[in-house]
Design a protein around this motif. Structure first.
Motif, PDB file in Angstrom:
ATOM      1  N   VAL A 265      34.634  42.401  43.011  1.00 45.56           N
ATOM      2  CA  VAL A 265      35.443  43.778  42.744  1.00 45.56           C
ATOM      3  C   VAL A 265      34.875  45.037  42.425  1.00 45.56           C
ATOM      4  O   VAL A 265      35.183  46.224  42.612  1.00 45.56           O
ATOM      5  CB  VAL A 265      36.153  42.983  41.184  1.00 45.56           C
ATOM      6  N   SER A 268      34.799  47.213  45.522  1.00 43.32           N
ATOM      7  CA  SER A 268      35.528  47.678  45.877  1.00 43.32           C
ATOM      8  C   SER A 268      36.245  48.388  45.315  1.00 43.32           C
ATOM      9  O   SER A 268      36.833  49.899  46.387  1.00 43.32           O
ATOM     10  CB  SER A 268      36.592  46.788  45.682  1.00 43.32           C
ATOM     11  N   SER A 269      35.561  49.469  44.588  1.00 44.30           N
ATOM     12  CA  SER A 269      36.081  50.676  43.509  1.00 44.30           C
ATOM     13  C   SER A 269      34.465  52.159  43.917  1.00 44.30           C
ATOM     14  O   SER A 269      35.843  52.759  44.050  1.00 44.30           O
ATOM     15  CB  SER A 269      35.718  50.590  42.350  1.00 44.30           C
ATOM     16  N   GLY A 365      42.248  43.711  49.442  1.00 42.88           N
ATOM     17  CA  GLY A 365      43.323  43.606  48.166  1.00 42.88           C
ATOM     18  C   GLY A 365      44.321  42.555  47.956  1.00 42.88           C
ATOM     19  O   GLY A 365      44.011  42.125  46.813  1.00 42.88           O
ATOM     20  N   MET A 388      38.849  39.789  36.308  1.00 42.84           N
ATOM     21  CA  MET A 388      39.368  40.549  37.941  1.00 42.84           C
ATOM     22  C   MET A 388      40.282  41.792  36.936  1.00 42.84           C
ATOM     23  O   MET A 388      39.345  43.191  38.170  1.00 42.84           O
ATOM     24  CB  MET A 388      40.142  40.293  38.623  1.00 42.84           C
ATOM     25  N   THR A 389      41.089  42.047  36.620  1.00 41.48           N
ATOM     26  CA  THR A 389      41.203  43.652  36.364  1.00 41.48           C
ATOM     27  C   THR A 389      40.297  44.281  35.924  1.00 41.48           C
ATOM     28  O   THR A 389      40.529  45.671  35.606  1.00 41.48           O
ATOM     29  CB  THR A 389      42.864  43.464  35.579  1.00 41.48           C
ATOM     30  N   ARG A 392      38.139  45.031  37.855  1.00 40.26           N
ATOM     31  CA  ARG A 392      38.431  46.284  39.093  1.00 40.26           C
ATOM     32  C   ARG A 392      38.729  47.716  37.755  1.00 40.26           C
ATOM     33  O   ARG A 392      38.234  49.480  39.108  1.00 40.26           O
ATOM     34  CB  ARG A 392      39.734  46.185  38.932  1.00 40.26           C
ATOM     35  N   GLN A 393      38.788  47.971  36.489  1.00 40.59           N
ATOM     36  CA  GLN A 393      39.015  49.433  35.885  1.00 40.59           C
ATOM     37  C   GLN A 393      37.403  49.662  35.299  1.00 40.59           C
ATOM     38  O   GLN A 393      36.992  51.185  35.981  1.00 40.59           O
ATOM     39  CB  GLN A 393      39.582  49.461  34.790  1.00 40.59           C
TER      40      GLN A 393
END
Length: 468
Positions: A265, A268-269, A365, A388-389, A392-393
């Motif tokens: 995760v 991915s950013s 995604g 996860m959120t 992700r941030q």
């Protein structure tokens, strides 16, 4: 059509929340000129927003359970609008950064409660359709941001990007109150204030230290910030291990599958974090205006949006291990294609790499949630979604801080050379994430069952998940 009006209300707020994560990418040079801000200050304009999102995702999930997802969503919209007005009227960098932090608070409330509302309102095939629309809006918000930011900055002002939020938020609040009922439910356990504070200190100190390292080098202040982050992390782990109802069960990270998925995760950013420095290079080295810089960044956003739509429809039930791993592989490959920049490079030099990266981002995604849920027991699904959120941030926040060090390394180094280092690092992150995904991401039960007739493959995957 009436059952879908709640989804319209949810998606409108989500669109705004995601739009403001990318709309400033091409506006930062104009902000720096207008407010006389250095690059480190501009990094915080972006970083403080995503940092607030990362810190508050988990606690706002608890607040949504206690006070109702609709109420938290409306409160988030209200805070987001007030903070947007503060951003638009900010006379200096300090107040702009403070307003962006408050905007991140509203964005976190909106993001978490939006997921909860969709889960509560839709079931079965309807939920699948709702999540498909929600995913498309997510991609659209990220895709429109750079171009819209460029148009507003060049023809009006960077402040117009924030003022645009006000009428849209007003419409979202009115629609939400009109079509969504109050879903407040009593909650037995208390809000984890101490855990939230420890996590905030950890991430804030780490990002501050890395940002200062890029500006001033590895000074005693930087080492002190990193040390404070380490201490706060230990405190957070101790607090969460002692709670009967932890905000995040840190024991989950003892499972290789869960730890690997969280790294994926974060990975991915990496490409999104590199976009900030790409925008600086396009405008400072190549002399492009905000609109042309926004257009130059569009291959990633458009490829991600289109691939996400296609993947959501055609890859349902596919192996998350394969899809996430391939997505990270493509993302890393796209970044590697952009690592050959030099003084003769033009805006078109990054187009192919951005498009390949966008395909990878769009591919992984829709599958990332499946990978996360497959890595934890069924009764930890909600906590896994919150983790996860959060990660992700946190990924773009840490990515911008780390890449900022690489971008400025070397006295007097040209932006093209700095950007080359950024993309080498982003490529390495993507490829390492791909390797972890292919090895450790477990298969969901449905995928294992479908493969079980083939030489016992299902049993092998099951054993691997149990060992992890």
């Amino acid at each position: 059509m009436r059952p879908w009006w709640p989804l319209v209300a949810i998606c409108l707020g989500t669109f705004l929340f995601l739009l403001d994560t990318t709309v400033l990418n091409v506006a930062l040079p104009a902000i720096g000129t207008d407010l006389h801000a250095p690059l480190s200050g501009l990094q915080w304009v972006v970083n403080v927003y995503t940092l607030a999102l990362a810190v508050l995702m988990l606690p706002f999930g608890s607040l949504a359970d206690r006070f109702g997802a609709r109420n938290v969503y409306v409160a988030g919209l209200t805070v987001f609008a007030l903070a947007s007005l503060g951003c638009a009227r900010a006379p200096d960098t300090g107040l702009l950064i403070a307003s962006r932090a408050v905007q991140g608070v509203g964005g976190a409330a909106m993001s978490v409660s939006a997921f909860a509302l969709i889960g509560a309102l839709y079931r079965g095939a309807g939920r699948g359709k709702a999540m498909g629309v929600f995913g498309a809006v997510t991609g659209l918000g990220a895709a429109v941001g750079p171009m819209l930011g460029g148009v507003l900055t060049e023809y009006l002002s960077w402040r117009a990007a924030f003022l645009l939020n006000l009428p849209l938020v007003a419409g979202a609040i009115a629609l939400t109150l009109g079509v969504l009922g109050n879903d407040r439910r009593p909650r037995a356990h208390r809000f984890d204030l101490s855990g939230t504070a420890a996590f905030a200190v950890c991430t804030g100190a780490l990002v501050h230290g890395l940002t200062r390292a890029g500006e001033d080098g590895w000074t005693s202040t930087v080492y002190a910030s990193v040390a404070l982050a380490a201490v706060a992390l230990v405190v957070f782990v101790v607090l969460e291990r002692r709670r009967a109802h932890p905000m995040l069960d840190v024991r989950l990270f003892g499972r290789a599958s869960f730890a690997a998925v969280m790294v994926c995760v974060l990975a991915s950013s990496a490409a999104f974090a590199a976009l900030l420095f790409t925008s600086v290079w396009l405008q400072s080295d190549l002399g492009l205006g905000p609109v042309r810089a926004g257009l130059a960044l569009m291959p990633l956003a458009l490829a991600s949006f289109a691939t996400s739509l296609l993947a959501g429809r055609t890859l349902h039930g596919a192996s998350p291990r394969l899809v996430v791993g391939t997505g990270l592989l493509l993302s890393g490959t796209g970044c590697a294609l952009q690592s050959g920049l030099d003084a003769t490079s033009t805006a078109s030099s990054v187009a192919l790499g951005l498009a390949v990266t966008g395909i990878g981002i769009g591919l992984m995604g829709p599958a990332m949630a499946g990978a996360v849920f497959a890595a934890v027991p069924a009764d930890r699904g909600g906590m896994a979604a919150g983790a996860m959120t959060t990660f992700r941030q946190l990924g773009p926040t840490l990515g911008i801080a780390v890449f900022g060090v690489l971008f400025r390394t070397g006295s007097g180094a040209a932006p093209a050379e700095g950007l080359k280092r950024v993309y080498v690092a982003a490529a390495a992150v993507g490829l390492i994430g791909a390797a972890l995904a292919y090895i450790f991401v477990p298969e969901p039960a449905a995928v294992r069952a479908a493969r079980s007739p083939r030489r016992g493959a299902g049993r092998t995957d099951h054993d691997r998940e149990q060992r992890s």
